[in-house]
Design a protein around this motif. Structure first.
Motif, PDB file in Angstrom:
ATOM      1  N   MET A   1       0.836  -1.194   0.000  1.00 11.31           N
ATOM      2  CA  MET A   1       0.000   0.000   0.000  1.00 11.31           C
ATOM      3  C   MET A   1       0.876   1.251   0.000  1.00 11.31           C
ATOM      4  SD  MET A   1      -3.138  -0.708   2.648  1.00 11.31           S
ATOM      5  CE  MET A   1      -4.571  -1.632   2.121  1.00 11.31           C
ATOM      6  N   ARG A   2       0.370   2.269  -0.676  1.00 15.81           N
ATOM      7  CA  ARG A   2       0.997   3.589  -0.615  1.00 15.81           C
ATOM      8  C   ARG A   2      -0.015   4.546   0.001  1.00 15.81           C
ATOM      9  NH1 ARG A   2       2.698   7.023  -5.949  1.00 15.81           N
ATOM     10  NH2 ARG A   2       0.472   6.651  -6.340  1.00 15.81           N
ATOM     11  N   TYR A   3       0.460   5.354   0.955  1.00 19.50           N
ATOM     12  CA  TYR A   3      -0.399   6.278   1.672  1.00 19.50           C
ATOM     13  C   TYR A   3      -0.185   7.684   1.132  1.00 19.50           C
ATOM     14  CZ  TYR A   3      -1.028   2.326   4.731  1.00 19.50           C
ATOM     15  OH  TYR A   3      -1.335   1.072   5.217  1.00 19.50           O
ATOM     16  N   ILE A   4      -1.254   8.261   0.607  1.00 17.60           N
ATOM     17  CA  ILE A   4      -1.196   9.629   0.087  1.00 17.60           C
ATOM     18  C   ILE A   4      -1.893  10.514   1.107  1.00 17.60           C
ATOM     19  CG2 ILE A   4      -1.874  11.167  -1.789  1.00 17.60           C
ATOM     20  CD1 ILE A   4      -1.714   8.758  -3.658  1.00 17.60           C
ATOM     21  N   ARG A 124     -16.928   6.635  -2.901  1.00 21.86           N
ATOM     22  CA  ARG A 124     -17.745   5.486  -2.509  1.00 21.86           C
ATOM     23  C   ARG A 124     -17.244   4.844  -1.222  1.00 21.86           C
ATOM     24  NH1 ARG A 124     -18.119   2.311  -8.320  1.00 21.86           N
ATOM     25  NH2 ARG A 124     -19.576   3.735  -9.351  1.00 21.86           N
ATOM     26  N   ARG A 125     -15.946   4.813  -1.039  1.00 19.72           N
ATOM     27  CA  ARG A 125     -15.340   4.049   0.062  1.00 19.72           C
ATOM     28  C   ARG A 125     -14.766   5.026   1.091  1.00 19.72           C
ATOM     29  NH1 ARG A 125     -11.085   0.252  -2.437  1.00 19.72           N
ATOM     30  NH2 ARG A 125     -11.244  -0.784  -0.391  1.00 19.72           N
ATOM     31  N   VAL A 126     -15.617   5.436   2.010  1.00 22.64           N
ATOM     32  CA  VAL A 126     -15.237   6.438   3.012  1.00 22.64           C
ATOM     33  C   VAL A 126     -15.158   5.761   4.379  1.00 22.64           C
ATOM     34  CG1 VAL A 126     -15.938   8.575   4.177  1.00 22.64           C
ATOM     35  CG2 VAL A 126     -16.271   8.311   1.700  1.00 22.64           C
ATOM     36  N   PHE A 127     -14.130   6.121   5.131  1.00 18.78           N
ATOM     37  CA  PHE A 127     -13.934   5.591   6.478  1.00 18.78           C
ATOM     38  C   PHE A 127     -13.703   6.741   7.445  1.00 18.78           C
ATOM     39  CE2 PHE A 127     -12.698   2.421   3.413  1.00 18.78           C
ATOM     40  CZ  PHE A 127     -13.384   1.296   3.859  1.00 18.78           C
ATOM     41  N   ALA A 128     -14.297   6.611   8.619  1.00 20.74           N
ATOM     42  CA  ALA A 128     -14.194   7.654   9.641  1.00 20.74           C
ATOM     43  C   ALA A 128     -13.017   7.355  10.561  1.00 20.74           C
ATOM     44  CB  ALA A 128     -15.487   7.718  10.455  1.00 20.74           C
ATOM     45  N   LEU A 154      -5.915   6.301  17.100  1.00 24.41           N
ATOM     46  CA  LEU A 154      -6.863   6.477  16.009  1.00 24.41           C
ATOM     47  C   LEU A 154      -7.933   5.398  16.102  1.00 24.41           C
ATOM     48  CD1 LEU A 154      -4.250   6.950  13.115  1.00 24.41           C
ATOM     49  CD2 LEU A 154      -5.203   8.709  14.600  1.00 24.41           C
ATOM     50  N   HIS A 155      -9.187   5.823  16.213  1.00 27.00           N
ATOM     51  CA  HIS A 155     -10.318   4.897  16.122  1.00 27.00           C
ATOM     52  C   HIS A 155     -10.842   4.976  14.691  1.00 27.00           C
ATOM     53  CE1 HIS A 155     -10.044   5.567  20.441  1.00 27.00           C
ATOM     54  NE2 HIS A 155     -10.729   4.468  20.612  1.00 27.00           N
ATOM     55  N   ILE A 156     -10.984   3.834  14.053  1.00 29.08           N
ATOM     56  CA  ILE A 156     -11.289   3.786  12.622  1.00 29.08           C
ATOM     57  C   ILE A 156     -12.484   2.862  12.390  1.00 29.08           C
ATOM     58  CG2 ILE A 156     -10.360   3.344  10.319  1.00 29.08           C
ATOM     59  CD1 ILE A 156      -7.543   3.491  11.593  1.00 29.08           C
ATOM     60  N   GLY A 157     -13.392   3.300  11.523  1.00 26.75           N
ATOM     61  CA  GLY A 157     -14.537   2.451  11.219  1.00 26.75           C
ATOM     62  C   GLY A 157     -15.190   2.822   9.903  1.00 26.75           C
ATOM     63  N   ASN A 158     -16.137   1.991   9.467  1.00 26.90           N
ATOM     64  CA  ASN A 158     -16.877   2.258   8.232  1.00 26.90           C
ATOM     65  C   ASN A 158     -17.694   3.533   8.367  1.00 26.90           C
ATOM     66  OD1 ASN A 158     -15.925  -0.293   7.696  1.00 26.90           O
ATOM     67  ND2 ASN A 158     -17.906  -1.137   7.076  1.00 26.90           N
ATOM     68  N   TYR A 159     -17.868   4.216   7.242  1.00 25.72           N
ATOM     69  CA  TYR A 159     -18.812   5.323   7.205  1.00 25.72           C
ATOM     70  C   TYR A 159     -19.638   5.200   5.929  1.00 25.72           C
ATOM     71  CZ  TYR A 159     -21.060   9.786   7.468  1.00 25.72           C
ATOM     72  OH  TYR A 159     -22.028  10.765   7.551  1.00 25.72           O
ATOM     73  N   PRO A 160     -20.969   5.181   6.041  1.00 30.76           N
ATOM     74  CA  PRO A 160     -21.693   5.085   7.314  1.00 30.76           C
ATOM     75  C   PRO A 160     -21.559   3.683   7.887  1.00 30.76           C
ATOM     76  CG  PRO A 160     -23.218   4.928   5.484  1.00 30.76           C
ATOM     77  CD  PRO A 160     -21.876   5.210   4.876  1.00 30.76           C
ATOM     78  N   THR A 171     -10.105  -4.095   3.949  1.00 28.59           N
ATOM     79  CA  THR A 171      -9.495  -2.797   3.682  1.00 28.59           C
ATOM     80  C   THR A 171      -8.788  -2.248   4.907  1.00 28.59           C
ATOM     81  OG1 THR A 171     -11.151  -2.240   2.005  1.00 28.59           O
ATOM     82  CG2 THR A 171      -9.958  -0.408   3.006  1.00 28.59           C
ATOM     83  N   LEU A 172      -9.456  -2.311   6.056  1.00 30.60           N
ATOM     84  CA  LEU A 172      -8.980  -1.586   7.225  1.00 30.60           C
ATOM     85  C   LEU A 172      -7.883  -2.301   8.007  1.00 30.60           C
ATOM     86  CD1 LEU A 172     -12.314  -0.130   8.638  1.00 30.60           C
ATOM     87  CD2 LEU A 172     -10.561   1.029   7.292  1.00 30.60           C
TER      88      LEU A 172
END
Length: 338
Positions: A1-4, A124-128, A154-160, A171-172
């Motif tokens: 993975m590359r992080y932009i 389409r693929r948004v994460f909070a 960092l707390h990470i989850g699907n949105y919505p 993905t996560l």
């Protein structure tokens, strides 16, 4: 993975710098003097353990990047700058077909709760992401990350949310693992919104400190924050929104994030204070105190303290006034008048 990392300021610089330090591919997106300084001398990331000089690719816009299906976009601009950034990146082509908005995951590493909704109009693929990441960006090319042993949480989850508590683990999980190897606690949770609303209540102090000074140094400001937060809690309850308790937040942070004074830093100063200090001309109050004002108007809850801070913070930003320069009695008089 590359992080932009779109917006390599305090938060973006700290996350991107730590990811690069641990061997991950990173591209930092910045503008103006900050981009020029990092291109010339690398990103200087000061931490309690070391002063790192990281040679990381730096671009000023999406036209300088060839996107691939393995890219992850990390949106770290202030929320008031989201629309311009999202519009710039959403329609960029990705190798193999499609656009960034159609194919690439976008993580909103921002204060407030509005960024994800703005992003979902374009991606389409948004994460909070809920951020606990004290950091400072006051000088071009330099970011201070003063916490140890972890740089942030960092707390990470699907949105919505999916409604059934499921997460997009495919993905996560690799993203969380990369962050864990980079001195972050990265928790995947279907309840990310509860953490974000708890953080929002804390961030209601940002405008207060930006205009009136540090709460820890003036008991009167602490009392004002109590009123500001009480409005916020009443509004969230009226809207049927739940949040994590301060005790649960503190239990997670204890022993993991100790903030230390770093040479060249300016103490514990929040992101809104930094915006005024740098003279950016904008501030995030519309999406912090303004979020409470919006919910109050929708649900019939009076929010005079938050309305006052939202107005004052925007005035300070527009007029280029110094952070913390409003005398406390004047601030209280403004709210009383409201």
């Amino acid at each position: 993975m590359r992080y932009i990392v779109i917006g390599a300021g305090a938060v973006g610089g700290a996350i991107g710098g730590r990811l690069a330090e641990s061997g991950h591919q990173v591209v930092l997106v910045a503008r103006g003097a900050h981009a020029q300084a990092m291109r010339a001398d690398g990103l200087r990331l000061d931490t309690p353990d070391a002063s790192l000089h990281l040679r990381v690719p730096v671009v000023e816009g999406p036209e300088e990047v060839e996107l691939t299906p393995d890219d992850v976009l990390l949106l770290a601009v202030k929320v008031q700058d989201s629309v311009a950034a999202l519009n710039a990146w959403a329609h960029r082509p990705v190798a193999g077909g499609g656009t960034a908005g159609e194919r690439l995951p976008l993580l909103c590493a921002q204060n407030g709760v509005a960024g994800e909704r703005l992003a979902l109009r374009r991606f389409r693929r948004v994460f909070a992401v809920c951020l606990w990441l004290p950091a400072q960006y006051l000088t071009p090319g330099r970011v201070l990350a003063p916490c140890a042993p972890l740089t942030g949480m960092l707390h990470i989850g699907n949105y919505p949310g999916t409604g059934d508590g499921r997460l997009d683990e495919a993905t996560l999980r690799p993203i969380a693992d990369a962050l864990e190897r980079s001195r972050f606690l990265a928790r995947l949770t279907p309840e990310v919104s509860r953490w974000k609303y708890a953080k929002l209540l804390g961030n209601l102090a940002n405008a207060l400190e930006a205009v009136g000074g540090r709460i820890a140094e003036d008991e009167r400001l602490a009392q004002v924050y109590g009123r500001v937060r009480a409005e916020g809690e009443a509004t969230l309850r009226a809207a049927g929104i739940s949040w994590v308790s301060p005790e649960e937040e503190q239990a997670l942070r204890a022993g993991r994030m100790d903030e230390q004074e770093l040479p060249g830093g300016e103490g514990s100063v929040n992101s809104s204070w930094q915006s005024l200090r740098r003279g950016t001309g904008s501030i995030e109050a519309d999406y912090l105190n303004g979020e409470i004002v919006l919910l109050g108007r929708l649900h019939g809850v009076a929010t005079p303290w938050n309305e006052t801070l939202q107005r004052l913070a925007n005035t300070f930003a527009a007029e280029g006034r110094a952070p913390g320069s409003l005398p406390v009695p004047e601030l209280i008089a403004e709210a009383d008048h409201a």
